[in-house]
Structures are given as structure tokens and as C-alpha cells.
Write an enzyme that holds these catalytic residues in place. Structure first.
Site, short mmCIF file in Angstrom:
data_model
loop_
_atom_site.label_atom_id
_atom_site.label_comp_id
_atom_site.label_asym_id
_atom_site.label_seq_id
_atom_site.Cartn_x
_atom_site.Cartn_y
_atom_site.Cartn_z
N LYS A 77 36.32 40.30 20.65
CA LYS A 77 35.71 39.20 21.40
C LYS A 77 34.51 38.70 20.63
O LYS A 77 33.84 39.48 19.95
CB LYS A 77 35.23 39.73 22.76
N GLY A 182 46.16 30.52 39.83
CA GLY A 182 46.62 30.55 41.22
C GLY A 182 47.74 29.56 41.53
O GLY A 182 48.76 29.91 42.13
P1 NAD Z 1 40.25 27.98 37.05
O1 NAD Z 1 38.84 27.57 36.84
O2 NAD Z 1 41.35 27.09 36.59
O3 NAD Z 1 40.49 28.25 38.62
C1 NAD Z 1 39.65 29.02 39.39
C2 NAD Z 1 39.82 28.57 40.84
O4 NAD Z 1 39.08 29.45 41.67
C3 NAD Z 1 39.29 27.16 41.12
O5 NAD Z 1 40.21 26.48 41.94
C4 NAD Z 1 37.99 27.42 41.90
O6 NAD Z 1 37.70 26.40 42.84
C5 NAD Z 1 38.35 28.69 42.62
N1 NAD Z 1 37.22 29.48 43.09
C6 NAD Z 1 36.01 29.66 42.52
N2 NAD Z 1 35.25 30.45 43.31
C7 NAD Z 1 36.02 30.78 44.37
C8 NAD Z 1 35.81 31.56 45.52
N3 NAD Z 1 34.65 32.19 45.72
N4 NAD Z 1 36.82 31.67 46.42
C9 NAD Z 1 38.00 31.05 46.21
N5 NAD Z 1 38.24 30.29 45.14
C10 NAD Z 1 37.26 30.16 44.23
O7 NAD Z 1 40.36 29.43 36.39
P2 NAD Z 1 41.67 30.21 35.96
O8 NAD Z 1 41.95 29.95 34.53
O9 NAD Z 1 42.73 29.98 36.99
O10 NAD Z 1 41.16 31.71 36.04
C11 NAD Z 1 40.98 32.38 37.29
C12 NAD Z 1 40.66 33.83 37.01
O11 NAD Z 1 41.73 34.44 36.29
C13 NAD Z 1 39.42 34.10 36.17
O12 NAD Z 1 38.87 35.32 36.62
C14 NAD Z 1 39.97 34.29 34.77
O13 NAD Z 1 39.11 35.08 33.97
C15 NAD Z 1 41.25 35.02 35.08
N6 NAD Z 1 42.30 34.91 34.06
C16 NAD Z 1 42.76 33.70 33.64
C17 NAD Z 1 43.80 33.63 32.74
C18 NAD Z 1 44.37 32.31 32.29
O14 NAD Z 1 45.41 32.33 31.62
N7 NAD Z 1 43.80 31.19 32.66
C19 NAD Z 1 44.36 34.80 32.20
C20 NAD Z 1 43.88 36.03 32.65
C21 NAD Z 1 42.86 36.07 33.59
#
Ligand code: NAD
Length: 368
Positions: A77, A182
Site C-alpha cells: 500500500k 452495495g
Molecule cells: P461508495 O462510496 O461507492 O458507496 C458507499 C455508500 O455508502 C454510499 O451510497 C454512501 O451514501 C453510503 N454510506 C455512507 N455512510 C453510510 C452510513 N453511515 N450508513 C449507510 N450508508 C452509508 O463506496 P464503495 O466503493 O461501494 O465501498 C463501500 C465499502 O466497501 C468501503 O468500505 C470500501 O472500502 C469497501 N470495498 C470496496 C470495494 C470496491 O470494489 N469498491 C472492494 C472492497 C471493499
């Protein structure tokens, strides 16, 4: 001088690089944690308030995630100490300088993370010839647009549901965080016959026991609106997602959302961790004690990094999705089996799987 050796244990880190280039205002730290399985792959985070310790913890998480995914890559990282919202020309200059500084670090492959994106990886590739998570025009596979992580989560949930004899057709799903992870998880689970009974974002929770129209919700979110603007369903506050009765609960938002204080409220049979560290250790133990099958983050949210690795090796979108499906199914089944056989938590079983693979790989390496 900070004692960086304090992070060291039998897994790593093998290298920590401090970069300071005053003339371009670049301050960065790269942690190459473990390279037993192959060159370390891991994101470049740009933020004003990062630290070497954070870089190490994130690099270790990548070591375990890549090994649990059975990728021929170790974990690393980097963090660049800067405001990602700086003017684009300044950002390009900074990223290009960073790329030049890591040119000789051939056992580290950078990818996008918070504060950097595909274009930034394009600049890195342009400078040093290696980066993952590239723009489509440079051979990249846009993993968030395609839903690579959600695809993997849905495959893992499929395997887990069979292990607890839960019929996916008609299974009720609640998703916390309707973003890149999600919404695609909801889409792929709907294709398997699941019913989305609730979803939330930072503005609130939308609930409907009869089921929500997933494609209409994705269209709404893609237009920039919150889920509570959906014309149908009951609306509640953000926290309400925890109380919705369901079979499968998917945290896909923030770390530490389930704690000792609120884990007792959750009514689900499977918790599939899309987000990184969404449950505290105590919350995870409480859920498992109640018989909830908790699918650990670093096993089941690996779809994104698998996609990036396939891209790095020149694979196509269809190869990436086939690889995600195969790895997620196999690894989820192995972790469930190991957890049952050794009567340990799912996280302990996943750690044993990942560390076992790293140790096996280390046996083949000259420098251990
Ligand atoms: P994103 O920013 O696209 O989506 C995050 C969503 O969570 C948004 O809709 C936001 O409004 C919502 N959110 C924020 N705070 C919230 C709360 N308190 N309650 C409910 N909803 C809330 O991010 P993402 O890429 O979907 O990533 C989400 C998580 O998954 C992060 O923790 C990220 O590190 C992890 N992650 C992502 C990936 C990837 O491929 N994008 C891979 C592994 C892990």
C-alpha cells in the site's frame, strides 16, 4: 525518527520506502508487506492525514486479502500526504513524481484507492510501465462500473446459503450502503431470486417487506438522489437498516458499523461483509454465538482486487468475472468447511487459510 521496525513480524513488511521530494512537494510512504506469493499489489491513497502506520495496516490487509483470494500476489500500500482535491495539473505532476520515485520498486504494483483513480493509474503506467486499475482505453477493466466486488459477494452468498440450507429464491436481503459495492450486490442477488427488503445510504433507509425494484433504485442512485427519494416503500433514518428482519445482511458502507452496542438488534442468518472491517471483533463474536454465518471481509469482498489482478495480467472482462466466481466460490466453501471442522470463527478460519498459503509460498522463496 519513528521506529518503523516495530511493525515487523514473520510476514513482513519486507520494505518501507519513505519518499520526500521537496521540489515537487511530494511526501509519501510505500509499504511492501509480503511478496511470498508474488509482487505486492495494493492501492495508492492520497489524503492529507494518512500515516506510515495506516499504510502498514492497509498493506497487511492486502497481504491477507490477496492470499485468501489465492492470487499470485503479495500485499502492499502507499500513501501520499496531500489533498486529493488539489488542481488537476498539480495532482498529475505529484502522481507522476510519485511514479518516478517507485520506478525501481519492481515488487510493488500500484492501484487506485481513496483520492486516486483510473486516470492517475494511467499516469503511473505512462511513467513506469506498471499499474493496475487502468482506464478502459489502456486495457483497464472498470471494476466499480461493472460491479466486480458485488459479483463476488453474490457468489460467496450463494455458497454460504447452501451451507445453512437457505433457499436463495425469495431470501430477504438488506443492504447498508447503496454505492458501488452495495447496488451491484443487490443486482446480482436479485438475479438469483433474492428479494431486496431494505437498503440505506448516508441519508436514510428505505424499507419494503414486499421487495424493492432494484433496477429502478439503481437508476435513482445513479442520478445522484438518495434511496429515500424512491417513490415507494417506508422511509426511516440511516440506523434503521440494522433492525430490518432479513435473511442476508450486507454491510457495504463504512468500518465498525456493527458494535457490541447494536449487534444484538440484527436479525439475519448471513452477514456478508462487503465493506472493510464493518464489525468490531466483539460484534462478530456476538453474531457467531447466535449462529449467524459471518462471511469475513477480506475473503468475500476480494472481487475488486481479483479483477485488478486479471487486468494486470492482460485478461479480459469475461476472464475477470469467471475468475472472481471461481475463486469466491472455492474460498468461501473452504473457509466455511475449515471453520466447522476446527470449531473456530470464520475470521480465524480465513486467517489460517491465508497464512497457510503465504507460508507454503515462502517455502519456495530464497528470501523468507
Ligand atoms: P461508495 O462510496 O461507492 O458507496 C458507499 C455508500 O455508502 C454510499 O451510497 C454512501 O451514501 C453510503 N454510506 C455512507 N455512510 C453510510 C452510513 N453511515 N450508513 C449507510 N450508508 C452509508 O463506496 P464503495 O466503493 O461501494 O465501498 C463501500 C465499502 O466497501 C468501503 O468500505 C470500501 O472500502 C469497501 N470495498 C470496496 C470495494 C470496491 O470494489 N469498491 C472492494 C472492497 C471493499
Amino acid at each position: 525518527m519513528e521506529d518503523l521496525f516495530r511493525f515487523g513480524d514473520e510476514l513482513g513488511p519486507v520494505k518501507i520506502l519513505h519518499i520526500s521530494m521537496r521540489e515537487v512537494g511530494l511526501k509519501a510512504v510505500v509499504v511492501v508487506d509480503n511478496t511470498a506469493c508474488g509482487p505486492a499489489i495494493g492501492g495508492v491513497r492520497m489524503a492529507p492525514d494518512v500515516s506510515a502506520e495506516e499504510a502498514f495496516r492497509l498493506a497487511r490487509a492486502m497481504t491477507l486479502k490477496n492470499a485468501a483470494a489465492d492470487l499470485p500476489h503479495g500485499g502492499g500500500k502507499s500513501v501520499i500526504f496531500a489533498d486529493p482535491k488539489m488542481p488537476p495539473r498539480d495532482k498529475e505532476a505529484l502522481i507522476r513524481a510519485f511514479a518516478c520515485a517507485i520506478a525501481g520498486l519492481s515488487d510493488y504494483i500500484p492501484g487506485p484507492d481513496m483520492g486516486t483513480d483510473e486516470l492517475a493509474m494511467g499516469w503511473v503506467k505512462d511513467e513506469i510501465g506498471r499499474a493496475a486499475g487502468l482506464p478502459r482505453e489502456l486495457g483497464g477493466i472498470p471494476l466499480d462500473e461493472l460491479g466486480a466486488t458485488g459479483y463476488g459477494l453474490a457468489a460467496a452468498i450463494d455458497v454460504a446459503s447452501k451451507a445453512i440450507k437457505l433457499e436463495l429464491k425469495g431470501a430477504r436481503v438488506a443492504i447498508q450502503g447503496f454505492g458501488a459495492v452495495g447496488k451491484h450486490t443487490a443486482r446480482f442477488l436479485a438475479q438469483k431470486g433474492c428479494v431486496l427488503v431494505a437498503c440505506s445510504d448516508s441519508r436514510g433507509t428505505l424499507i419494503s417487506a414486499d421487495g424493492l425494484d432494484v433496477s429502478a433504485l439503481i437508476t435513482l442512485k445513479d442520478s445522484g438522489k438518495p434511496v429515500i427519494d424512491f417513490p415507494r416503500g417506508e422511509k426511516s433514518d440511516t440506523d434503521a437498516i440494522i433492525d430490518v428482519p432479513c435473511d442476508i445482511w450486507v454491510p457495504a458502507a463504512r468500518p465498525d458499523v456493527l458494535t457490541r452496542e447494536n449487534a444484538g438488534r440484527l436479525k439475519a442468518r448471513i452477514v456478508a461483509q462487503g465493506a472493510n472491517i464493518p464489525c468490531t471483533t466483539e460484534a462478530e463474536a456476538m453474531l457467531e454465538a447466535r449462529g449467524v454465518l459471518v462471511l469475513p471481509d477480506f475473503v468475500v469482498n476480494a472481487g475488486g482486487v481479483i479483477c485488478a489482478a486479471v487486468e494486470y495480467h492482460g485478461g479480459t472482462e469475461s476472464t475477470a468475472f469467471a475468475t472472481i466466481e471461481e475463486k469466491l466460490r472455492r474460498n468461501t466453501a473452504l473457509v466455511i468447511e475449515q471453520s466447522r471442522r476446527s470449531n473456530t470463527s470464520m475470521r480465524q478460519a480465513a486467517m489460517a487459510l491465508a497464512i497457510g498459503r503465504i507460508r507454503n509460498a515462502q517455502r519456495a522463496r530464497r528470501w523468507r
